[in-house]
Design a protein around this motif. Structure first.
Motif, PDB file in Angstrom:
ATOM      1  N   ASP A   1       0.824  -1.211   0.000  1.00 20.48           N
ATOM      2  CA  ASP A   1       0.000   0.000   0.000  1.00 20.48           C
ATOM      3  C   ASP A   1       0.856   1.259   0.000  1.00 20.48           C
ATOM      4  O   ASP A   1       0.538   2.255  -0.665  1.00 20.48           O
ATOM      5  CB  ASP A   1      -0.932   0.011   1.219  1.00 20.48           C
ATOM      6  N   LEU A   2       1.947   1.225   0.750  1.00 20.16           N
ATOM      7  CA  LEU A   2       2.852   2.371   0.784  1.00 20.16           C
ATOM      8  C   LEU A   2       3.438   2.631  -0.602  1.00 20.16           C
ATOM      9  O   LEU A   2       3.494   3.774  -1.063  1.00 20.16           O
ATOM     10  CB  LEU A   2       3.972   2.119   1.798  1.00 20.16           C
ATOM     11  N   GLU A   3       3.864   1.564  -1.284  1.00 25.52           N
ATOM     12  CA  GLU A   3       4.437   1.725  -2.616  1.00 25.52           C
ATOM     13  C   GLU A   3       3.380   2.224  -3.599  1.00 25.52           C
ATOM     14  O   GLU A   3       3.671   3.052  -4.474  1.00 25.52           O
ATOM     15  CB  GLU A   3       5.055   0.415  -3.096  1.00 25.52           C
ATOM     16  N   ALA A   4       2.139   1.727  -3.470  1.00 25.69           N
ATOM     17  CA  ALA A   4       1.060   2.199  -4.340  1.00 25.69           C
ATOM     18  C   ALA A   4       0.813   3.691  -4.128  1.00 25.69           C
ATOM     19  O   ALA A   4       0.521   4.436  -5.067  1.00 25.69           O
ATOM     20  CB  ALA A   4      -0.211   1.402  -4.075  1.00 25.69           C
ATOM     21  N   LEU A   5       0.959   4.131  -2.886  1.00 30.58           N
ATOM     22  CA  LEU A   5       0.775   5.547  -2.564  1.00 30.58           C
ATOM     23  C   LEU A   5       1.865   6.397  -3.221  1.00 30.58           C
ATOM     24  O   LEU A   5       1.582   7.449  -3.792  1.00 30.58           O
ATOM     25  CB  LEU A   5       0.800   5.735  -1.045  1.00 30.58           C
ATOM     26  N   THR A   6       3.104   5.919  -3.183  1.00 32.92           N
ATOM     27  CA  THR A   6       4.206   6.682  -3.786  1.00 32.92           C
ATOM     28  C   THR A   6       4.074   6.744  -5.301  1.00 32.92           C
ATOM     29  O   THR A   6       4.540   7.690  -5.933  1.00 32.92           O
ATOM     30  CB  THR A   6       5.575   6.074  -3.421  1.00 32.92           C
ATOM     31  N   ARG A   7       3.429   5.740  -5.894  1.00 31.21           N
ATOM     32  CA  ARG A   7       3.234   5.735  -7.348  1.00 31.21           C
ATOM     33  C   ARG A   7       1.981   6.494  -7.770  1.00 31.21           C
ATOM     34  O   ARG A   7       1.681   6.598  -8.958  1.00 31.21           O
ATOM     35  CB  ARG A   7       3.149   4.295  -7.866  1.00 31.21           C
TER      36      ARG A   7
ATOM     37  N   PRO B   1       9.554  13.095  -6.782  1.00 33.52           N
ATOM     38  CA  PRO B   1      10.180  11.821  -6.393  1.00 33.52           C
ATOM     39  C   PRO B   1      11.682  11.908  -6.181  1.00 33.52           C
ATOM     40  O   PRO B   1      12.225  11.177  -5.339  1.00 33.52           O
ATOM     41  CB  PRO B   1       9.833  10.901  -7.558  1.00 33.52           C
ATOM     42  N   GLY B   2      12.355  12.773  -6.917  1.00 31.01           N
ATOM     43  CA  GLY B   2      13.792  12.901  -6.723  1.00 31.01           C
ATOM     44  C   GLY B   2      14.163  13.333  -5.319  1.00 31.01           C
ATOM     45  O   GLY B   2      15.250  13.028  -4.832  1.00 31.01           O
ATOM     46  N   ALA B   3      13.233  14.027  -4.648  1.00 27.31           N
ATOM     47  CA  ALA B   3      13.503  14.526  -3.289  1.00 27.31           C
ATOM     48  C   ALA B   3      13.411  13.423  -2.249  1.00 27.31           C
ATOM     49  O   ALA B   3      14.034  13.529  -1.186  1.00 27.31           O
ATOM     50  CB  ALA B   3      12.534  15.661  -2.948  1.00 27.31           C
ATOM     51  N   TRP B   4      12.624  12.386  -2.528  1.00 26.48           N
ATOM     52  CA  TRP B   4      12.465  11.333  -1.517  1.00 26.48           C
ATOM     53  C   TRP B   4      12.933   9.960  -1.986  1.00 26.48           C
ATOM     54  O   TRP B   4      12.682   8.941  -1.331  1.00 26.48           O
ATOM     55  CB  TRP B   4      11.009  11.249  -1.035  1.00 26.48           C
ATOM     56  N   LYS B   5      13.660   9.914  -3.107  1.00 26.15           N
ATOM     57  CA  LYS B   5      14.143   8.625  -3.625  1.00 26.15           C
ATOM     58  C   LYS B   5      15.012   7.897  -2.605  1.00 26.15           C
ATOM     59  O   LYS B   5      14.863   6.681  -2.396  1.00 26.15           O
ATOM     60  CB  LYS B   5      14.948   8.875  -4.906  1.00 26.15           C
ATOM     61  N   ASN B   6      15.927   8.605  -1.954  1.00 25.99           N
ATOM     62  CA  ASN B   6      16.794   7.954  -0.971  1.00 25.99           C
ATOM     63  C   ASN B   6      15.999   7.397   0.195  1.00 25.99           C
ATOM     64  O   ASN B   6      16.298   6.305   0.702  1.00 25.99           O
ATOM     65  CB  ASN B   6      17.861   8.933  -0.462  1.00 25.99           C
ATOM     66  N   LYS B   7      14.994   8.147   0.647  1.00 31.74           N
ATOM     67  CA  LYS B   7      14.149   7.670   1.754  1.00 31.74           C
ATOM     68  C   LYS B   7      13.378   6.415   1.336  1.00 31.74           C
ATOM     69  O   LYS B   7      13.212   5.482   2.119  1.00 31.74           O
ATOM     70  CB  LYS B   7      13.191   8.767   2.204  1.00 31.74           C
ATOM     71  N   PHE B   8      12.891   6.406   0.096  1.00 30.97           N
ATOM     72  CA  PHE B   8      12.167   5.241  -0.413  1.00 30.97           C
ATOM     73  C   PHE B   8      13.075   4.010  -0.425  1.00 30.97           C
ATOM     74  O   PHE B   8      12.666   2.914  -0.016  1.00 30.97           O
ATOM     75  CB  PHE B   8      11.647   5.536  -1.822  1.00 30.97           C
ATOM     76  N   ASP B   9      14.311   4.170  -0.869  1.00 29.13           N
ATOM     77  CA  ASP B   9      15.262   3.060  -0.893  1.00 29.13           C
ATOM     78  C   ASP B   9      15.553   2.549   0.513  1.00 29.13           C
ATOM     79  O   ASP B   9      15.690   1.335   0.727  1.00 29.13           O
ATOM     80  CB  ASP B   9      16.566   3.493  -1.568  1.00 29.13           C
ATOM     81  N   GLU B  10      15.651   3.462   1.484  1.00 33.45           N
ATOM     82  CA  GLU B  10      15.888   3.048   2.876  1.00 33.45           C
ATOM     83  C   GLU B  10      14.714   2.251   3.408  1.00 33.45           C
ATOM     84  O   GLU B  10      14.896   1.241   4.107  1.00 33.45           O
ATOM     85  CB  GLU B  10      16.116   4.283   3.743  1.00 33.45           C
ATOM     86  N   VAL B  11      13.501   2.685   3.090  1.00 34.53           N
ATOM     87  CA  VAL B  11      12.308   1.972   3.541  1.00 34.53           C
ATOM     88  C   VAL B  11      12.260   0.567   2.944  1.00 34.53           C
ATOM     89  O   VAL B  11      11.971  -0.413   3.634  1.00 34.53           O
ATOM     90  CB  VAL B  11      11.035   2.765   3.170  1.00 34.53           C
ATOM     91  N   ARG B  12      12.561   0.471   1.657  1.00 32.17           N
ATOM     92  CA  ARG B  12      12.543  -0.845   1.004  1.00 32.17           C
ATOM     93  C   ARG B  12      13.596  -1.770   1.606  1.00 32.17           C
ATOM     94  O   ARG B  12      13.348  -2.961   1.805  1.00 32.17           O
ATOM     95  CB  ARG B  12      12.782  -0.694  -0.491  1.00 32.17           C
ATOM     96  N   SER B  13      14.784  -1.236   1.900  1.00 37.37           N
ATOM     97  CA  SER B  13      15.849  -2.045   2.486  1.00 37.37           C
ATOM     98  C   SER B  13      15.436  -2.568   3.867  1.00 37.37           C
ATOM     99  O   SER B  13      15.638  -3.746   4.187  1.00 37.37           O
ATOM    100  CB  SER B  13      17.129  -1.208   2.597  1.00 37.37           C
TER     101      SER B  13
ATOM    102  N   VAL C   1       6.028  12.659   0.456  1.00 42.68           N
ATOM    103  CA  VAL C   1       5.140  12.229  -0.633  1.00 42.68           C
ATOM    104  C   VAL C   1       3.816  12.975  -0.570  1.00 42.68           C
ATOM    105  O   VAL C   1       3.317  13.514  -1.573  1.00 42.68           O
ATOM    106  CB  VAL C   1       4.899  10.704  -0.583  1.00 42.68           C
ATOM    107  N   LEU C   2       3.219  13.039   0.617  1.00 46.86           N
ATOM    108  CA  LEU C   2       1.907  13.683   0.765  1.00 46.86           C
ATOM    109  C   LEU C   2       2.003  15.203   0.647  1.00 46.86           C
ATOM    110  O   LEU C   2       0.991  15.863   0.380  1.00 46.86           O
ATOM    111  CB  LEU C   2       1.283  13.285   2.103  1.00 46.86           C
ATOM    112  N   ALA C   3       3.199  15.738   0.826  1.00 44.58           N
ATOM    113  CA  ALA C   3       3.396  17.183   0.629  1.00 44.58           C
ATOM    114  C   ALA C   3       3.578  17.524  -0.848  1.00 44.58           C
ATOM    115  O   ALA C   3       3.689  18.702  -1.206  1.00 44.58           O
ATOM    116  CB  ALA C   3       4.595  17.663   1.428  1.00 44.58           C
ATOM    117  N   GLY C   4       3.613  16.485  -1.686  1.00 46.86           N
ATOM    118  CA  GLY C   4       3.711  16.714  -3.119  1.00 46.86           C
ATOM    119  C   GLY C   4       5.109  16.936  -3.634  1.00 46.86           C
ATOM    120  O   GLY C   4       5.287  17.443  -4.746  1.00 46.86           O
ATOM    121  N   HIS C   5       6.117  16.570  -2.849  1.00 46.34           N
ATOM    122  CA  HIS C   5       7.498  16.751  -3.296  1.00 46.34           C
ATOM    123  C   HIS C   5       7.800  15.853  -4.491  1.00 46.34           C
ATOM    124  O   HIS C   5       7.250  14.760  -4.628  1.00 46.34           O
ATOM    125  CB  HIS C   5       8.468  16.443  -2.154  1.00 46.34           C
TER     126      HIS C   5
END
Length: 283
Positions: A20-26, A93-105, A87-91
């Motif tokens: 669900d989190l990934e669906a939200l980011t997409r 994706p380049g701004a939160w790519k590193n955070k997304f990778d950390e979450v996935r790891s 993500v919800l602030a509308g930033h």
């Protein structure tokens, strides 16, 4: 509740949250439709957190992995909260790519630790299972899985399911890692094609689960895992400690990815077969 069902439920609850989190980011879902994937959710409040608090730590306190899991799960929520905020602030994706990778790891580490707890709990039941293995071919498979040869035998190709494949890789990789401690002198590594999981991928996975895209990804990651494990052994035998350590770290990461992909395949199969509960388990 049995070990496999109990920990399988916990693993699938976490995977549902992550999907669900990934669906939200997409942009495929909105935060309004995902009430439990929200900003500032405490780790104790999600379904895996509730399971850990109410059942997991108490029932599996003898296993080191359950205590590691508590800490990693907290980190996961901290990183997920930072990601959701952007993500919800509308930033962009380049701004939160590193955070997304950390979450996935961290998510992969959670799935790996849940499998480690499951594996450890089943290992403690081996005396009970040994008495039961004469009952039917599936239980005889369990005996081979935990006590038998490292390679798959012909009948395993028919009755191995995804969950057993996941546990089989956990056992096999743990045995391999133990052999690294003696500079690789005791290490024996079958090729990716003839190890038990490799046989399962090609004889069962591709044939039965071809509609699930992660099967092809699993095949690739599994081959990379073998390549890095072979490199670790070579560097250990040459006494190249630094190179061996780097290859070893990559082997561990790929092993986690194998476990994660098998868990994700299992999760998707449960959903395809309408076996996953659609209601919250807690609350």
């Amino acid at each position: 509740m049995g070990v496999r069902l109990d920990l399988g439920m916990a693993r699938n609850l976490h995977l549902a949250w992550e999907m669900d989190l990934e669906a939200l980011t997409r942009g495929e879902k909105s935060s309004e439709t995902l009430p439990y994937t929200r900003i500032h959710q405490q780790w104790e409040d999600c379904e895996l957190g509730l399971w850990l608090h109410e059942t997991g730590v108490r029932q599996y306190e003898a296993h080191d992995a359950i205590h590691q899991l508590v800490q990693v799960h907290k980190q996961f929520h901290q990183k997920a909260d930072a990601l959701l905020t952007q993500v919800l602030a509308g930033h962009h994706p380049g701004a939160w790519k590193n955070k997304f990778d950390e979450v996935r790891s961290l998510s992969r580490e959670i799935v790996f630790l849940l499998t480690a707890v499951e594996f450890g709990a089943l290992e403690k039941q081996r005396p009970i299972r040994r008495e039961l293995t004469q009952l039917n071919p599936l239980q005889n498979l369990i005996k081979r899985l935990f006590e038998g040869p490292s390679r798959a035998v012909e009948q395993d190709q028919v009755c191995l399911d995804v969950s057993y494949a996941r546990l089989m890789h956990m056992r096999w990789s743990q045995d391999l890692i133990k052999s690294f401690r003696h500079w690789g002198q005791d290490a024996h590594l079958d090729s990716a094609e003839i190890c038990a999981l490799g046989v399962w991928i090609h004889a069962v996975g591709f044939k039965k689960f071809s509609e699930i895209s992660e099967i092809k990804m699993l095949d690739k990651v599994h081959k990379n895992f073998h390549e890095k494990a072979e490199k670790t052994i070579r560097e250990l035998q040459k006494k190249h400690a630094d190179d061996a350590q780097r290859a070893y770290n990559e082997t561990l990461e790929l092993s986690q990815e194998v476990i994660y992909l098998l868990s994700l395949i299992e999760y998707k199969l449960l959903n395809l077969n309408a076996c996953t509960p659609t209601v919250q388990v807690f609350g």
